[in-house]
Design a protein around this motif. Structure first.
Motif, PDB file in Angstrom:
ATOM      1  N   VAL A  59       0.857  -1.180   0.000  1.00 57.85           N
ATOM      2  CA  VAL A  59       0.000   0.000   0.000  1.00 57.85           C
ATOM      3  C   VAL A  59       0.893   1.230   0.000  1.00 57.85           C
ATOM      4  CG1 VAL A  59      -1.779   1.282   1.232  1.00 57.85           C
ATOM      5  CG2 VAL A  59      -1.828  -1.215   1.231  1.00 57.85           C
ATOM      6  N   LEU A  60       0.772   2.049  -1.049  1.00 58.44           N
ATOM      7  CA  LEU A  60       1.614   3.234  -1.177  1.00 58.44           C
ATOM      8  C   LEU A  60       0.983   4.462  -0.539  1.00 58.44           C
ATOM      9  CD1 LEU A  60       2.716   2.840  -4.914  1.00 58.44           C
ATOM     10  CD2 LEU A  60       3.888   2.018  -2.859  1.00 58.44           C
ATOM     11  N   ARG A  61      -0.347   4.530  -0.588  1.00 58.41           N
ATOM     12  CA  ARG A  61      -1.012   5.715  -0.040  1.00 58.41           C
ATOM     13  C   ARG A  61      -2.411   5.347   0.408  1.00 58.41           C
ATOM     14  NH1 ARG A  61      -1.823  10.942  -3.773  1.00 58.41           N
ATOM     15  NH2 ARG A  61      -3.111   9.442  -4.900  1.00 58.41           N
ATOM     16  N   TRP A  62      -2.794   5.876   1.562  1.00 59.23           N
ATOM     17  CA  TRP A  62      -4.158   5.748   2.076  1.00 59.23           C
ATOM     18  C   TRP A  62      -4.620   7.149   2.434  1.00 59.23           C
ATOM     19  CZ3 TRP A  62      -6.563   6.935   6.754  1.00 59.23           C
ATOM     20  CH2 TRP A  62      -7.811   6.351   6.975  1.00 59.23           C
ATOM     21  N   ARG A  63      -5.637   7.620   1.745  1.00 59.74           N
ATOM     22  CA  ARG A  63      -6.110   8.982   1.977  1.00 59.74           C
ATOM     23  C   ARG A  63      -7.628   8.970   2.060  1.00 59.74           C
ATOM     24  NH1 ARG A  63      -8.219  13.134  -0.819  1.00 59.74           N
ATOM     25  NH2 ARG A  63      -8.207  11.935  -2.753  1.00 59.74           N
ATOM     26  N   VAL A  64      -8.162   9.576   3.121  1.00 59.47           N
ATOM     27  CA  VAL A  64      -9.605   9.630   3.308  1.00 59.47           C
ATOM     28  C   VAL A  64     -10.171  10.823   2.552  1.00 59.47           C
ATOM     29  CG1 VAL A  64     -11.458   9.968   4.978  1.00 59.47           C
ATOM     30  CG2 VAL A  64      -9.559   8.466   5.525  1.00 59.47           C
ATOM     31  N   ALA A  65     -11.103  10.555   1.636  1.00 65.29           N
ATOM     32  CA  ALA A  65     -11.809  11.637   0.961  1.00 65.29           C
ATOM     33  C   ALA A  65     -12.887  12.209   1.871  1.00 65.29           C
ATOM     34  CB  ALA A  65     -12.423  11.130  -0.345  1.00 65.29           C
ATOM     35  N   SER A  66     -13.574  11.331   2.589  1.00 66.43           N
ATOM     36  CA  SER A  66     -14.578  11.761   3.552  1.00 66.43           C
ATOM     37  C   SER A  66     -14.853  10.611   4.501  1.00 66.43           C
ATOM     38  CB  SER A  66     -15.870  12.198   2.850  1.00 66.43           C
ATOM     39  OG  SER A  66     -16.363  11.156   2.035  1.00 66.43           O
ATOM     40  N   ALA A  67     -15.406  10.956   5.659  1.00 61.98           N
ATOM     41  CA  ALA A  67     -15.607   9.940   6.679  1.00 61.98           C
ATOM     42  C   ALA A  67     -16.673  10.386   7.659  1.00 61.98           C
ATOM     43  CB  ALA A  67     -14.298   9.676   7.425  1.00 61.98           C
ATOM     44  N   LEU A  68     -17.242   9.415   8.337  1.00 61.81           N
ATOM     45  CA  LEU A  68     -18.136   9.642   9.461  1.00 61.81           C
ATOM     46  C   LEU A  68     -17.654   8.773  10.616  1.00 61.81           C
ATOM     47  CD1 LEU A  68     -21.728   9.629   7.914  1.00 61.81           C
ATOM     48  CD2 LEU A  68     -20.672  11.492   9.168  1.00 61.81           C
ATOM     49  N   PRO A  69     -17.730   9.296  11.867  1.00 62.99           N
ATOM     50  CA  PRO A  69     -18.328  10.566  12.259  1.00 62.99           C
ATOM     51  C   PRO A  69     -17.441  11.777  12.014  1.00 62.99           C
ATOM     52  CG  PRO A  69     -17.529   9.417  14.192  1.00 62.99           C
ATOM     53  CD  PRO A  69     -17.334   8.488  13.034  1.00 62.99           C
ATOM     54  N   THR A  70     -16.125  11.615  12.007  1.00 64.96           N
ATOM     55  CA  THR A  70     -15.188  12.701  11.721  1.00 64.96           C
ATOM     56  C   THR A  70     -14.018  12.089  10.973  1.00 64.96           C
ATOM     57  OG1 THR A  70     -14.029  12.370  13.826  1.00 64.96           O
ATOM     58  CG2 THR A  70     -15.771  14.041  13.790  1.00 64.96           C
ATOM     59  N   PRO A  71     -13.166  12.903  10.352  1.00 67.20           N
ATOM     60  CA  PRO A  71     -11.975  12.329   9.722  1.00 67.20           C
ATOM     61  C   PRO A  71     -11.179  11.525  10.741  1.00 67.20           C
ATOM     62  CG  PRO A  71     -12.241  14.611   9.090  1.00 67.20           C
ATOM     63  CD  PRO A  71     -13.258  14.350  10.166  1.00 67.20           C
ATOM     64  N   PRO A  72     -10.952  10.237  10.496  1.00 66.09           N
ATOM     65  CA  PRO A  72     -10.340   9.398  11.515  1.00 66.09           C
ATOM     66  C   PRO A  72      -8.831   9.557  11.589  1.00 66.09           C
ATOM     67  CG  PRO A  72     -10.791   8.102   9.569  1.00 66.09           C
ATOM     68  CD  PRO A  72     -11.314   9.493   9.297  1.00 66.09           C
ATOM     69  N   PHE A  73      -8.326   9.542  12.789  1.00 62.79           N
ATOM     70  CA  PHE A  73      -6.898   9.428  13.038  1.00 62.79           C
ATOM     71  C   PHE A  73      -6.071  10.462  12.277  1.00 62.79           C
ATOM     72  CE2 PHE A  73      -8.748   5.064  12.290  1.00 62.79           C
ATOM     73  CZ  PHE A  73      -9.335   4.997  13.538  1.00 62.79           C
ATOM     74  N   PRO A  74      -6.381  11.761  12.431  1.00 60.74           N
ATOM     75  CA  PRO A  74      -5.617  12.780  11.705  1.00 60.74           C
ATOM     76  C   PRO A  74      -4.139  12.699  12.052  1.00 60.74           C
ATOM     77  CG  PRO A  74      -6.901  13.757  13.486  1.00 60.74           C
ATOM     78  CD  PRO A  74      -7.360  12.346  13.359  1.00 60.74           C
ATOM     79  N   GLY A  75      -3.291  12.884  11.032  1.00 61.37           N
ATOM     80  CA  GLY A  75      -1.855  12.840  11.233  1.00 61.37           C
ATOM     81  C   GLY A  75      -1.259  11.454  11.165  1.00 61.37           C
ATOM     82  N   HIS A  76      -2.109  10.434  10.985  1.00 62.25           N
ATOM     83  CA  HIS A  76      -1.598   9.065  10.980  1.00 62.25           C
ATOM     84  C   HIS A  76      -1.907   8.350   9.664  1.00 62.25           C
ATOM     85  CE1 HIS A  76      -0.492   9.295  15.195  1.00 62.25           C
ATOM     86  NE2 HIS A  76      -1.681   9.779  15.457  1.00 62.25           N
ATOM     87  N   GLU A  77      -2.178   9.125   8.614  1.00 61.90           N
ATOM     88  CA  GLU A  77      -2.520   8.510   7.338  1.00 61.90           C
ATOM     89  C   GLU A  77      -1.393   7.619   6.818  1.00 61.90           C
ATOM     90  OE1 GLU A  77      -2.959  11.643   8.092  1.00 61.90           O
ATOM     91  OE2 GLU A  77      -5.103  12.067   7.833  1.00 61.90           O
ATOM     92  N   ASP A  78      -0.133   8.029   7.070  1.00 57.99           N
ATOM     93  CA  ASP A  78       0.979   7.210   6.591  1.00 57.99           C
ATOM     94  C   ASP A  78       1.003   5.856   7.288  1.00 57.99           C
ATOM     95  OD1 ASP A  78       1.540   8.539   8.985  1.00 57.99           O
ATOM     96  OD2 ASP A  78       3.709   8.456   8.658  1.00 57.99           O
ATOM     97  N   LEU A  79       0.681   5.844   8.584  1.00 57.41           N
ATOM     98  CA  LEU A  79       0.672   4.582   9.318  1.00 57.41           C
ATOM     99  C   LEU A  79      -0.474   3.680   8.877  1.00 57.41           C
ATOM    100  CD1 LEU A  79       1.521   5.672  12.981  1.00 57.41           C
ATOM    101  CD2 LEU A  79       3.010   4.581  11.310  1.00 57.41           C
ATOM    102  N   MET A  80      -1.578   4.270   8.415  1.00 58.70           N
ATOM    103  CA  MET A  80      -2.715   3.450   7.998  1.00 58.70           C
ATOM    104  C   MET A  80      -2.370   2.564   6.810  1.00 58.70           C
ATOM    105  SD  MET A  80      -5.223   3.762  10.069  1.00 58.70           S
ATOM    106  CE  MET A  80      -6.552   3.037   9.113  1.00 58.70           C
ATOM    107  N   CYS A  81      -1.330   2.919   6.063  1.00 56.11           N
ATOM    108  CA  CYS A  81      -0.885   2.045   4.972  1.00 56.11           C
ATOM    109  C   CYS A  81      -0.419   0.695   5.505  1.00 56.11           C
ATOM    110  CB  CYS A  81       0.249   2.705   4.188  1.00 56.11           C
ATOM    111  SG  CYS A  81      -0.246   4.185   3.277  1.00 56.11           S
ATOM    112  N   GLU A  82      -0.053   0.645   6.798  1.00 50.22           N
ATOM    113  CA  GLU A  82       0.418  -0.591   7.406  1.00 50.22           C
ATOM    114  C   GLU A  82      -0.720  -1.413   8.021  1.00 50.22           C
ATOM    115  OE1 GLU A  82       3.325   0.527  10.290  1.00 50.22           O
ATOM    116  OE2 GLU A  82       4.430   1.823   8.902  1.00 50.22           O
ATOM    117  N   HIS A  83      -1.943  -0.884   7.984  1.00 56.12           N
ATOM    118  CA  HIS A  83      -3.052  -1.578   8.636  1.00 56.12           C
ATOM    119  C   HIS A  83      -3.297  -2.924   7.948  1.00 56.12           C
ATOM    120  CE1 HIS A  83      -6.873  -2.522  10.392  1.00 56.12           C
ATOM    121  NE2 HIS A  83      -6.871  -1.410  11.108  1.00 56.12           N
ATOM    122  N   PRO A  84      -3.383  -4.009   8.716  1.00 56.15           N
ATOM    123  CA  PRO A  84      -3.578  -5.332   8.098  1.00 56.15           C
ATOM    124  C   PRO A  84      -4.816  -5.422   7.219  1.00 56.15           C
ATOM    125  CG  PRO A  84      -2.949  -5.569  10.397  1.00 56.15           C
ATOM    126  CD  PRO A  84      -3.194  -4.108  10.174  1.00 56.15           C
TER     127      PRO A  84
END
Length: 263
Positions: A59-84
């Motif tokens: 996974v090279l990039r994980w970026r949230v276009a939109s989310a509910l209830p709020t944008p999740p985990f701000p500042g940790h988008e790079d780490l979300m690429c490692e999410h199993p």
């Protein structure tokens, strides 16, 4: 879905009824999410419309276009690429729903940077995720999470069973390309109502929650069960008029600093 029984189908139908009665985008957070988290005994709900760029199995990039209830985990988008489950998104799509515990051991998950730096404080000890639909690099997913005990096969299969209804209902309520309620900077929380001061025990629970403790850890610290901790949190949510742990921590003020709610 051999784990499901007739009573499970009736319980799932209750969620479908709530979804069918929802008319506004705001109803997703106020009605659909509580119905689904109640069915799955989850602590929280997330809806993602996200871009996942991959090369092979990486996974090279994980970026949230939109989310509910709020944008999740701000500042940790790079780490979300490692999410199993992000890495195994194709498997989630194929199987209808997957638990984090289906693809990762508890010890491996809790030793990961993603858990330690971002999700431990959210109480994400296990997740169950369903990919509602995929279009190229865009993925629309629903995730429920909780602290403590892993999700059961029955709870995973219930989410998989509901995927067609969730896909149709959320597409109707949150059409692709339309800004979602809660997208962008998180709005300031309104002041808590009068009479919302927390009890001493609720304040103690909140102090530990703000330090990133799970329900189980809080229970051991204060001498009660994780389920009792969750009941305390339900009372806190009602008093502070919030719906999840993040909002509760944002609003809460320790005793002696001006009351239960932050301005």
């Amino acid at each position: 879905m051999a784990s499901l029984r007739a009573r499970d189908l009736r319980a799932a139908l209750d969620v479908v009824t709530v979804l069918a009665g929802a008319e506004r985008p705001e109803d997703v957070a106020s009605a659909v999410a509580p119905a689904l988290t109640g069915l799955l005994h989850a602590d929280g709900f997330l809806y993602h419309d996200s871009e996942v760029v991959r090369r092979g199995g990486e996974v090279l990039r994980w970026r949230v276009a939109s989310a509910l209830p709020t944008p999740p985990f701000p500042g940790h988008e790079d780490l979300m690429c490692e999410h199993p489950l992000v890495r195994r998104a194709d498997d989630v799509l194929q199987r209808g729903a997957l638990r984090l515990s289906d693809v990762e051991t508890a010890s491996s998950w809790r030793s990961s940077r993603l858990y330690g730096e971002a999700l431990r404080a959210e109480g994400v000890d296990d997740q169950v995720t369903s990919v509602l639909e995929r279009s190229g690099d865009r993925w629309r997913t629903v995730t429920c999470y909780r602290a403590g005990t892993p999700f059961t096969e029955r709870e995973r299969d219930l989410l998989a069973l509901l995927r067609p209804q969730l896909r149709a209902g959320l597409r109707r309520l949150l059409p692709p390309g339309r800004p979602r309620p809660g997208t962008g900077a998180a709005p300031a929380l309104p002041a808590a109502p009068a009479g919302s001061e927390l009890t001493a025990r609720e304040d103690e629970v909140m102090a530990l929650l703000a330090r990133g403790c799970t329900s189980g850890q809080i229970g051991r610290a204060v001498g009660c069960s994780a389920r009792t901790v969750e009941k305390h949190l339900e009372h806190v949510y009602a008093k502070l008029r919030v719906t999840n742990r993040v909002e509760a921590v944002q609003r809460w003020s320790p005793r002696g600093t001006g009351g239960a709610a932050a301005p």
